[in-house]
Design a protein around this motif. Structure first.
Motif, short mmCIF file in Angstrom:
data_model
loop_
_atom_site.label_atom_id
_atom_site.label_comp_id
_atom_site.label_asym_id
_atom_site.label_seq_id
_atom_site.Cartn_x
_atom_site.Cartn_y
_atom_site.Cartn_z
N ILE A 1 15.66 -13.27 -13.79
CA ILE A 1 16.54 -12.68 -12.79
C ILE A 1 16.20 -11.22 -12.46
O ILE A 1 16.63 -10.70 -11.45
CB ILE A 1 18.04 -12.82 -13.19
CG1 ILE A 1 18.33 -12.18 -14.54
CG2 ILE A 1 18.47 -14.26 -13.19
CD1 ILE A 1 19.79 -12.29 -14.96
N CYS B 1 29.03 -11.22 -15.97
CA CYS B 1 27.58 -10.97 -16.01
C CYS B 1 27.14 -9.99 -14.93
O CYS B 1 27.50 -10.13 -13.76
CB CYS B 1 26.84 -12.29 -15.84
SG CYS B 1 25.05 -12.12 -15.79
N ILE B 2 26.33 -9.00 -15.34
CA ILE B 2 25.79 -8.04 -14.35
C ILE B 2 24.31 -8.33 -14.10
O ILE B 2 23.59 -7.48 -13.56
CB ILE B 2 26.02 -6.57 -14.76
CG1 ILE B 2 25.42 -6.27 -16.15
CG2 ILE B 2 27.50 -6.23 -14.71
CD1 ILE B 2 25.41 -4.77 -16.50
N CYS C 1 21.52 -8.53 -15.96
CA CYS C 1 20.53 -7.58 -16.48
C CYS C 1 19.33 -8.30 -17.10
O CYS C 1 18.26 -7.72 -17.25
CB CYS C 1 21.17 -6.65 -17.50
SG CYS C 1 21.57 -7.48 -19.05
N GLY C 2 19.52 -9.53 -17.52
CA GLY C 2 18.41 -10.30 -18.10
C GLY C 2 18.17 -10.03 -19.58
O GLY C 2 17.26 -10.61 -20.18
N CYS D 1 19.75 -10.98 -22.19
CA CYS D 1 19.90 -12.18 -23.02
C CYS D 1 18.66 -13.07 -22.92
O CYS D 1 18.30 -13.77 -23.87
CB CYS D 1 21.15 -12.97 -22.62
SG CYS D 1 21.22 -13.44 -20.89
N ILE E 1 22.08 -17.06 -20.15
CA ILE E 1 23.12 -17.00 -19.10
C ILE E 1 23.05 -18.26 -18.23
O ILE E 1 24.08 -18.79 -17.81
CB ILE E 1 23.01 -15.70 -18.25
CG1 ILE E 1 24.12 -15.62 -17.21
CG2 ILE E 1 21.65 -15.56 -17.58
CD1 ILE E 1 25.51 -15.57 -17.77
N CYS F 1 24.23 -8.45 -24.94
CA CYS F 1 24.89 -8.49 -23.63
C CYS F 1 25.71 -7.21 -23.39
O CYS F 1 26.64 -6.91 -24.14
CB CYS F 1 25.80 -9.71 -23.52
SG CYS F 1 26.67 -9.77 -21.94
N PRO F 2 25.40 -6.46 -22.33
CA PRO F 2 26.10 -5.18 -22.12
C PRO F 2 27.58 -5.33 -21.75
O PRO F 2 28.32 -4.36 -21.83
CB PRO F 2 25.31 -4.53 -20.97
CG PRO F 2 24.66 -5.66 -20.26
CD PRO F 2 24.37 -6.69 -21.31
N VAL F 3 27.98 -6.53 -21.33
CA VAL F 3 29.40 -6.73 -20.99
C VAL F 3 30.08 -7.67 -21.98
O VAL F 3 31.15 -8.22 -21.71
CB VAL F 3 29.58 -7.24 -19.54
CG1 VAL F 3 29.36 -6.12 -18.53
CG2 VAL F 3 28.64 -8.39 -19.23
N ILE G 1 29.64 -10.71 -23.23
CA ILE G 1 29.96 -12.12 -23.02
C ILE G 1 29.59 -12.86 -24.31
O ILE G 1 28.51 -12.64 -24.87
CB ILE G 1 29.17 -12.71 -21.83
CG1 ILE G 1 29.49 -11.93 -20.55
CG2 ILE G 1 29.47 -14.20 -21.63
CD1 ILE G 1 28.66 -12.33 -19.34
N ILE H 1 28.10 -15.36 -25.27
CA ILE H 1 27.22 -16.38 -24.67
C ILE H 1 27.00 -17.57 -25.60
O ILE H 1 27.13 -18.73 -25.20
CB ILE H 1 25.86 -15.76 -24.28
CG1 ILE H 1 26.07 -14.53 -23.40
CG2 ILE H 1 24.98 -16.79 -23.55
CD1 ILE H 1 24.81 -13.71 -23.16
S1 SF4 Z 1 22.85 -10.08 -21.15
FE1 SF4 Z 1 24.92 -10.44 -20.35
S2 SF4 Z 1 25.01 -9.27 -18.46
FE2 SF4 Z 1 22.86 -9.46 -18.98
S3 SF4 Z 1 22.14 -11.31 -17.87
FE3 SF4 Z 1 22.73 -11.96 -19.92
S4 SF4 Z 1 24.88 -12.59 -19.71
FE4 SF4 Z 1 24.38 -11.35 -17.91
#
Ligand code: SF4
Length: 511
Positions: free
Chosen positions: A201, A356-357, A359-360, A362, A385, A415-417, A419, A421
């Motif tokens: 992404i 999710c923002i 960012c990649g 994960c 993600i 994950c910066p937010v 999640i 996952i």
């Molecule tokens: S690390 Fe978190 S914010 Fe970044 S792509 Fe993965 S799920 Fe999304």
């Protein structure tokens, strides 16, 4: 990029003795040279085979990626590089964990008040002179954008990278109505010219060796097929794309953040291509997923500090561009797209995936993703993600994906937010069993394992018998075509004594 340490070895020059020139002129952006890996490049492994609605066989595509050692090694190392750079940046911010918690809280607050913030965003955007449209799904998004372009007689559109437009199948739709779409992001343009989806992404062509890119460019924009120098290739793409940007009838961007209090959108890029797409043509259209809303401009600081550090291990993206209203004599349109997001918001176990923002991080840390390549997932979103988003679009088609994980939790940790996952991946497995979307063999094997694990005496007897058998069985019993597990791995030698019997003999009386 001038620091050679910033480049992955595959991109770095063994020496800088050859200057990079074309027709006697040193290329503006050429800062080093690089050599082909070998005279006969390894062919690029292609992604998962798509058969309509049938479940994607990620393991089959991953096996083909693993069978291409140069690609697999480069991919694994390049993404691990990003993970390590992310770690270094993270350690430079003492309040990193507080930032993550804050980002998570802002997103959760916004998602639980999404209707209010969307209304506020729309009202402010209209006040700024922007035309605002609402799209229920991908088809409506494509129709709306086509309608805008038709009204302006536009035949060519330059666009910056946007996963939402990938999700909507935007380019094929535009091709079907006779509008030429030109990607302006380097990686995305490589993928477009190769007629292949993005595999990551943030870095869409990260699975390609430079020899793959040389081959694509030689066939499409006429570069020297034997020159795989990355700077030569990047410069050639720039020279081929720039006139197309200057002549385009319309420009399109995605959106990283949509700020409710200002009605403006923020786009983060490293190449400046979003600014060109938005500012050169007189018509700018931004496609915005409804989950991209944040309440206030001050919240942006939290996300901007996290985004690029998490994505590429750099303190900030080169360009953080704010688009708030049309320039004089031009027009700006925002298309707010749902495409399943409202439905996901109502899923108790999965709604936080909307934080999710993109960012990649994960993906970069995931051992399965790094070794199987993004295209093996056969979906718009790959990696961890993707495992939790894709089944919301089509549970049957993506039913195998949540099983492409070791559940090690590294994705959730980076994950910066925040999640959860890996927990959502596990929850999807349960959900897919409930929806009868798990193959019969897997279900039967899990049932048998469940029975065995719930009977300690039977389990211990089975372990003892298996250990004994493993020492004596001929190899072909384990390592044959029917056992996918045995294709890539050697079984460890069974220990002489199980932990349970050792514990009984040595610690049993102390328990
Ligand atoms: S690390 Fe978190 S914010 Fe970044 S792509 Fe993965 S799920 Fe999304």
């Amino acid at each position: 990029m001038s620091d050679p340490d910033m480049l992955h070895p595959e991109l770095r020059a063994p020496d800088d003795s050859d200057s990079i020139t074309r027709q006697g002129r040193r290329l503006d952006h050429a800062e080093a040279t690089s050599k082909p890996l070998r005279s006969r490049p390894e062919p690029q492994p292609r992604g998962a085979k798509i058969h309509g609605n049938r479940p994607i066989d990620q393991a089959e595509a991953a096996a083909r990626f693993l069978a291409a050692p140069e690609h697999e090694k480069m991919h694994d190392e390049r993404l691990w590089d990003l993970r390590q750079k992310r770690d270094r940046e993270m350690h430079g911010i003492p309040e990193w964990e507080e930032l993550r918690s804050l980002a998570s809280a802002i997103k959760e607050h916004t998602l639980t008040h999404l209707d209010e913030y969307l209304d506020q965003f729309e009202a402010n955007a209209r006040r700024n002179g922007v035309h605002v449209h609402w799209a229920r799904d991908a088809a409506e998004h494509n129709r709306i954008v086509h309608g805008i372009l038709k009204d302006h007689g536009a035949k060519t559109l330059v666009k910056s990278k946007s996963m939402l437009t990938e999700e909507c199948g935007f380019r094929p739709y535009m091709a079907s109505v006779g509008i030429e779409v030109i990607e302006t992001d380097l990686g995305e343009r490589i993928q477009q010219l190769d007629n292949e989806d993005p595999s990551h992404i943030v870095v869409p062509a990260v699975h390609k060796l430079r020899t793959d890119v040389a081959e694509v460019f030689s066939k499409t924009i006429g570069t020297d097929p034997d020159n795989s120098d990355v700077h030569y290739l990047a410069e050639a793409q720039r020279e081929s794309n720039r006139p197309l940007i200057l002549a385009a009838d319309a420009g399109m961007t995605g959106c990283n953040f949509a700020v409710a209090e200002t009605g403006g959108v923020v786009v983060c890029t490293n190449e400046g291509n979003a600014d060109l797409s938005a500012n050169v043509p007189k018509l700018h259209i931004a496609s915005i997923g409804i989950e991209k809303i944040i309440p206030r401009l001050e919240h942006l600081a939290v996300f901007v500090r996290l985004l690029s550090r998490s994505a590429l291990g750099s303190p900030i993206t080169q360009y953080t561009s704010h688009f708030r209203g049309p320039r004089q004599g031009s027009e700006m349109h925002f298309v707010l797209v749902d495409n399943g997001r409202s439905e996901r918001l109502g899923l108790d176990e999965f709604w936080t995936s909307l934080k999710c923002i993109r960012c990649g991080a994960c993906m970069n840390t995931c051992p399965v993703y790094r070794r199987s390549g993004g295209l093996s997932y056969g979906a718009t979103y790959s990696g961890p993600i993707g495992l939790i988003i894709d089944p919301t679009f089509n549970a049957r088609k993506y039913s195998n994906l949540p099983f492409a994980s070791t559940l090690n939790g590294s994705c959730s940790n980076v994950c910066p937010v925040k999640i959860n996952i890996h927990e959502q991946i596990y929850a999807w497995r349960r959900e897919l069993v409930k929806q009868h979307e798990v193959p019969f063999v897997k279900k039967a094997a899990m049932k048998a394992a469940g029975e065995l694990l719930s009977r300690p005496a039977a389990y211990r007897a089975a372990i003892a018998a298996t250990n004994l058998a493993l020492g004596h069985l001929p190899r072909f019993v384990l390592y044959n075509g029917l056992n996918a597990w045995g294709k890539g791995r050697e079984n460890p030698r069974p220990p002489r004594q199980s932990f349970h019997s050792w514990h009984l003999a040595n610690r049993g009386d102390k328990a």
